[in-house]
Every structure is written in C-alpha cells, then in structure tokens.
Design a protein around this motif. Structure first.
Motif, PDB file in Angstrom:
ATOM      1  N   GLN A  43       0.849  -1.188   0.000  1.00 24.02           N
ATOM      2  CA  GLN A  43       0.000   0.000   0.000  1.00 24.02           C
ATOM      3  C   GLN A  43       0.883   1.235   0.000  1.00 24.02           C
ATOM      4  OE1 GLN A  43      -2.542   0.531   3.420  1.00 24.02           O
ATOM      5  NE2 GLN A  43      -3.391   2.438   2.628  1.00 24.02           N
ATOM      6  N   ILE A  44       0.809   2.011  -1.064  1.00 26.35           N
ATOM      7  CA  ILE A  44       1.555   3.267  -1.110  1.00 26.35           C
ATOM      8  C   ILE A  44       0.877   4.249  -0.168  1.00 26.35           C
ATOM      9  CG2 ILE A  44       2.251   5.203  -2.559  1.00 26.35           C
ATOM     10  CD1 ILE A  44       2.384   3.207  -4.915  1.00 26.35           C
ATOM     11  N   VAL A  45       1.656   4.826   0.723  1.00 21.65           N
ATOM     12  CA  VAL A  45       1.135   5.788   1.689  1.00 21.65           C
ATOM     13  C   VAL A  45       1.107   7.158   1.015  1.00 21.65           C
ATOM     14  CG1 VAL A  45       1.426   6.815   3.972  1.00 21.65           C
ATOM     15  CG2 VAL A  45       2.111   4.428   3.576  1.00 21.65           C
ATOM     16  N   ASP A  46      -0.074   7.576   0.644  1.00 19.68           N
ATOM     17  CA  ASP A  46      -0.219   8.880  -0.001  1.00 19.68           C
ATOM     18  C   ASP A  46      -0.329   9.979   1.046  1.00 19.68           C
ATOM     19  OD1 ASP A  46      -0.147   8.124  -2.753  1.00 19.68           O
ATOM     20  OD2 ASP A  46      -2.167   7.293  -2.523  1.00 19.68           O
ATOM     21  N   GLY A  47      -0.131  11.214   0.598  1.00 22.69           N
ATOM     22  CA  GLY A  47      -0.310  12.362   1.480  1.00 22.69           C
ATOM     23  C   GLY A  47       0.920  12.780   2.255  1.00 22.69           C
ATOM     24  N   LEU A  48       2.100  12.250   1.911  1.00 21.80           N
ATOM     25  CA  LEU A  48       3.300  12.637   2.663  1.00 21.80           C
ATOM     26  C   LEU A  48       3.608  14.130   2.532  1.00 21.80           C
ATOM     27  CD1 LEU A  48       5.770   9.647   2.148  1.00 21.80           C
ATOM     28  CD2 LEU A  48       4.126  10.058   3.996  1.00 21.80           C
ATOM     29  N   ALA A  49       3.204  14.754   1.435  1.00 22.93           N
ATOM     30  CA  ALA A  49       3.440  16.197   1.253  1.00 22.93           C
ATOM     31  C   ALA A  49       2.624  17.023   2.233  1.00 22.93           C
ATOM     32  CB  ALA A  49       3.106  16.620  -0.179  1.00 22.93           C
ATOM     33  N   GLU A  50       1.527  16.475   2.723  1.00 19.80           N
ATOM     34  CA  GLU A  50       0.670  17.209   3.661  1.00 19.80           C
ATOM     35  C   GLU A  50       1.100  17.040   5.121  1.00 19.80           C
ATOM     36  OE1 GLU A  50      -0.952  15.296   1.023  1.00 19.80           O
ATOM     37  OE2 GLU A  50      -0.740  17.211  -0.014  1.00 19.80           O
ATOM     38  N   VAL A  51       1.992  16.105   5.387  1.00 25.62           N
ATOM     39  CA  VAL A  51       2.449  15.888   6.769  1.00 25.62           C
ATOM     40  C   VAL A  51       3.374  17.046   7.133  1.00 25.62           C
ATOM     41  CG1 VAL A  51       3.735  14.354   8.311  1.00 25.62           C
ATOM     42  CG2 VAL A  51       2.271  13.381   6.508  1.00 25.62           C
ATOM     43  N   PRO A  52       3.035  17.809   8.175  1.00 28.17           N
ATOM     44  CA  PRO A  52       3.898  18.946   8.525  1.00 28.17           C
ATOM     45  C   PRO A  52       5.260  18.467   9.013  1.00 28.17           C
ATOM     46  CG  PRO A  52       2.226  18.614  10.219  1.00 28.17           C
ATOM     47  CD  PRO A  52       1.921  17.643   9.101  1.00 28.17           C
ATOM     48  N   PHE A  53       6.256  19.342   8.878  1.00 27.75           N
ATOM     49  CA  PHE A  53       7.552  18.985   9.442  1.00 27.75           C
ATOM     50  C   PHE A  53       7.382  18.680  10.919  1.00 27.75           C
ATOM     51  CE2 PHE A  53       9.400  21.086   5.690  1.00 27.75           C
ATOM     52  CZ  PHE A  53      10.272  20.078   5.318  1.00 27.75           C
ATOM     53  N   TYR A  54       8.082  17.638  11.370  1.00 29.37           N
ATOM     54  CA  TYR A  54       7.919  17.222  12.757  1.00 29.37           C
ATOM     55  C   TYR A  54       8.295  18.352  13.697  1.00 29.37           C
ATOM     56  CZ  TYR A  54       7.724  14.824  17.091  1.00 29.37           C
ATOM     57  OH  TYR A  54       7.363  14.479  18.368  1.00 29.37           O
ATOM     58  N   GLU A  86      17.605   9.858  -4.419  1.00 32.16           N
ATOM     59  CA  GLU A  86      18.607  10.493  -3.556  1.00 32.16           C
ATOM     60  C   GLU A  86      18.681  11.962  -3.929  1.00 32.16           C
ATOM     61  OE1 GLU A  86      22.388   8.436  -2.421  1.00 32.16           O
ATOM     62  OE2 GLU A  86      23.165   9.826  -3.931  1.00 32.16           O
ATOM     63  N   TYR A  87      18.624  12.821  -2.928  1.00 31.20           N
ATOM     64  CA  TYR A  87      18.756  14.263  -3.149  1.00 31.20           C
ATOM     65  C   TYR A  87      20.021  14.742  -2.449  1.00 31.20           C
ATOM     66  CZ  TYR A  87      13.784  14.319  -4.533  1.00 31.20           C
ATOM     67  OH  TYR A  87      12.570  14.094  -5.153  1.00 31.20           O
ATOM     68  N   ASN A  88      20.958  15.221  -3.227  1.00 33.02           N
ATOM     69  CA  ASN A  88      22.193  15.779  -2.688  1.00 33.02           C
ATOM     70  C   ASN A  88      22.896  14.831  -1.720  1.00 33.02           C
ATOM     71  OD1 ASN A  88      21.920  18.260  -4.117  1.00 33.02           O
ATOM     72  ND2 ASN A  88      20.337  18.837  -2.635  1.00 33.02           N
ATOM     73  N   GLY A  89      22.929  13.559  -2.087  1.00 31.62           N
ATOM     74  CA  GLY A  89      23.676  12.584  -1.309  1.00 31.62           C
ATOM     75  C   GLY A  89      22.966  12.045  -0.089  1.00 31.62           C
ATOM     76  N   THR A  90      21.675  12.319   0.060  1.00 35.64           N
ATOM     77  CA  THR A  90      20.949  11.793   1.201  1.00 35.64           C
ATOM     78  C   THR A  90      19.487  11.561   0.819  1.00 35.64           C
ATOM     79  OG1 THR A  90      20.583  12.035   3.579  1.00 35.64           O
ATOM     80  CG2 THR A  90      20.341  14.032   2.230  1.00 35.64           C
ATOM     81  N   MET A  91      18.696  11.098   1.779  1.00 36.43           N
ATOM     82  CA  MET A  91      17.288  10.848   1.481  1.00 36.43           C
ATOM     83  C   MET A  91      16.522  12.168   1.417  1.00 36.43           C
ATOM     84  SD  MET A  91      15.644   9.339   4.984  1.00 36.43           S
ATOM     85  CE  MET A  91      16.718   9.439   6.408  1.00 36.43           C
ATOM     86  N   PRO A  92      15.460  12.215   0.639  1.00 36.36           N
ATOM     87  CA  PRO A  92      14.641  13.411   0.552  1.00 36.36           C
ATOM     88  C   PRO A  92      14.016  13.774   1.906  1.00 36.36           C
ATOM     89  CG  PRO A  92      14.148  11.916  -1.250  1.00 36.36           C
ATOM     90  CD  PRO A  92      15.030  11.174  -0.296  1.00 36.36           C
ATOM     91  N   ALA A  93      13.786  15.061   2.100  1.00 37.99           N
ATOM     92  CA  ALA A  93      13.222  15.555   3.361  1.00 37.99           C
ATOM     93  C   ALA A  93      11.871  14.925   3.672  1.00 37.99           C
ATOM     94  CB  ALA A  93      13.099  17.079   3.321  1.00 37.99           C
ATOM     95  N   VAL A  94      11.053  14.658   2.646  1.00 36.72           N
ATOM     96  CA  VAL A  94       9.730  14.093   2.891  1.00 36.72           C
ATOM     97  C   VAL A  94       9.833  12.709   3.535  1.00 36.72           C
ATOM     98  CG1 VAL A  94       9.439  13.080   0.581  1.00 36.72           C
ATOM     99  CG2 VAL A  94       7.442  13.769   1.900  1.00 36.72           C
ATOM    100  N   LEU A  95      10.824  11.921   3.137  1.00 30.81           N
ATOM    101  CA  LEU A  95      11.006  10.603   3.735  1.00 30.81           C
ATOM    102  C   LEU A  95      11.549  10.724   5.149  1.00 30.81           C
ATOM    103  CD1 LEU A  95      10.962   7.539   3.612  1.00 30.81           C
ATOM    104  CD2 LEU A  95      13.167   7.619   2.422  1.00 30.81           C
ATOM    105  N   ASN A  96      12.513  11.597   5.335  1.00 31.78           N
ATOM    106  CA  ASN A  96      13.061  11.812   6.675  1.00 31.78           C
ATOM    107  C   ASN A  96      11.960  12.276   7.639  1.00 31.78           C
ATOM    108  OD1 ASN A  96      15.573  11.899   8.289  1.00 31.78           O
ATOM    109  ND2 ASN A  96      14.960  14.034   8.551  1.00 31.78           N
ATOM    110  N   ASN A  97      11.107  13.185   7.164  1.00 30.79           N
ATOM    111  CA  ASN A  97      10.017  13.692   7.995  1.00 30.79           C
ATOM    112  C   ASN A  97       9.034  12.578   8.364  1.00 30.79           C
ATOM    113  OD1 ASN A  97       8.584  15.937   9.250  1.00 30.79           O
ATOM    114  ND2 ASN A  97       7.073  15.654   7.635  1.00 30.79           N
ATOM    115  N   ALA A  98       8.721  11.719   7.392  1.00 35.39           N
ATOM    116  CA  ALA A  98       7.817  10.601   7.681  1.00 35.39           C
ATOM    117  C   ALA A  98       8.406   9.706   8.771  1.00 35.39           C
ATOM    118  CB  ALA A  98       7.553   9.796   6.400  1.00 35.39           C
ATOM    119  N   ILE A  99       9.690   9.408   8.664  1.00 39.72           N
ATOM    120  CA  ILE A  99      10.336   8.572   9.681  1.00 39.72           C
ATOM    121  C   ILE A  99      10.318   9.282  11.035  1.00 39.72           C
ATOM    122  CG2 ILE A  99      12.543   7.529  10.394  1.00 39.72           C
ATOM    123  CD1 ILE A  99      13.042   6.977   7.362  1.00 39.72           C
TER     124      ILE A  99
END
Length: 186
Positions: A43-54, A86-99
């Motif tokens: 199941q692809i988890v949609d809506g990650l763009a709407e999750v505010p920065f932690y 990969e963005y600039n040698g690391t994971m994208p901010a949206v993935l980091n924020n989800a974690i």
C-alpha cells in the motif's frame, strides 16, 4: 472435503521519497504494487506532502490529521518499504520527515519493531546508495528492523528500470525479504 484455510497476507506500507506523481521511483512503487507476490499487499502511503515537518509542539493530544493517517497506516502494516531517490547525497526531506513522525513516541512509534527495507533508483552511477543507507540508519534509530537483503540501489543510467526483468526481480527480492521476515517480539 473443502480446504477452508486462509493464506496469510503480509501488508507492506510503502513510503515514496519523491513527491512528483510521475517520478521514476513512484512508478517503481506502483509496479511493485502490481507485481507483488501472492500473499503480499503493498500500500503506497499517499499524502506525505501534507504531513507537517515534525515539531514536538504539534505532537500533542491532537496530532495533525495527515500525520495521524501516516501513523495509522504504518501501524496497521506488517512491514515498511521506502522507495526513494537520492537528493544531494541523502534521502529526501519528505522521507526523513515521515520517519520522524513514525518514530514517536520513542520506543512505541508506528515503525517500532517493523521490518524495514529500501530500494530505489537514480540517474547516477550509485543509484541512490547514500540515501538508502541513510534511510536504513534513520529507520533503525527510530526502532525499525533492517531486513537482510532489504536494500537495492539501482542506477538508471543504462537500463530501463521499469522494463528490465533482472532489475525488477532485484526490487521484488526486497519485497520478498520483508514478507519472509519473522516478527520481532515486543
């Protein structure tokens, strides 16, 4: 005599690290959903763009709805798969924020004790290797369990990753590793 046994289903929540609807990694995730082995549902988890920065101030009695949906979806899954560039040698901010959201409350977050794998592709010789290593490290600190055979970093420079059967089989091997992983006791 009728066989009434039910085949167990492994549910894998898929976090896509690219927000573009037509991104190559999103298309890889969709391909994996369509090609999931029997007994596995991705199941692809949609809506990650709407999750505010932690922000701990937001993580109170009432959590923002997009963050609550993210947590609920992952909590209901048996495993988590990140499909990311990969963005600039690391994971994208949206993935980091989800974690980050999935890691709280510490030791009890939705990702805690979940088998975790990561795969993806980039138009570089390394195929997103650093982003994938960072995602595994971050998810591990958050309490997830990195699965043996659970990382595939694929260069998209000289291969069509959506059409090459060998590449697709490597991607599916991560799904199979997640599905085969034994649950981790609390």
């Amino acid at each position: 005599m009728t066989d009434n046994s039910v085949t167990p289903v492994t549910r894998i929540a898929v976090l896509v690290g690219s927000l573009r609807p037509d991104s190559l990694n999103r298309r890889v995730a969709e391909l994996l959903v369509d090609r999931a082995p029997e007994g596995v549902v991705l199941q692809i988890v949609d809506g990650l763009a709407e999750v505010p920065f932690y922000d701990e101030r937001l993580d109170a009695e009432t959590v923002p709805a997009p963050a609550a949906r993210l947590r609920q979806t992952v909590a209901a899954a048996d495993a988590v798969l990140a499909v990311t560039p990969e963005y600039n040698g690391t994971m994208p901010a949206v993935l980091n924020n989800a974690i980050d959201w999935l890691s709280r409350p510490y030791g009890q977050g939705a990702i805690t004790r979940k088998p975790f794998g990561v795969l993806g592709t980039t138009p570089t010789p390394y195929g997103g290797k650093w982003a994938h290593e960072d995602a595994v490290r971050s998810a591990g600190i958050a309490g997830a369990v990195a699965v043996d055979g659970g990382i595939v970093s694929q260069s998209a420079l000289e291969v069509d990753v959506l059409a090459d059967d060998e590449v697709i089989d490597r991607f599916l091997s991560v799904v199979q590793a997640l599905a085969a992983h034994q649950p981790v006791a609390a």
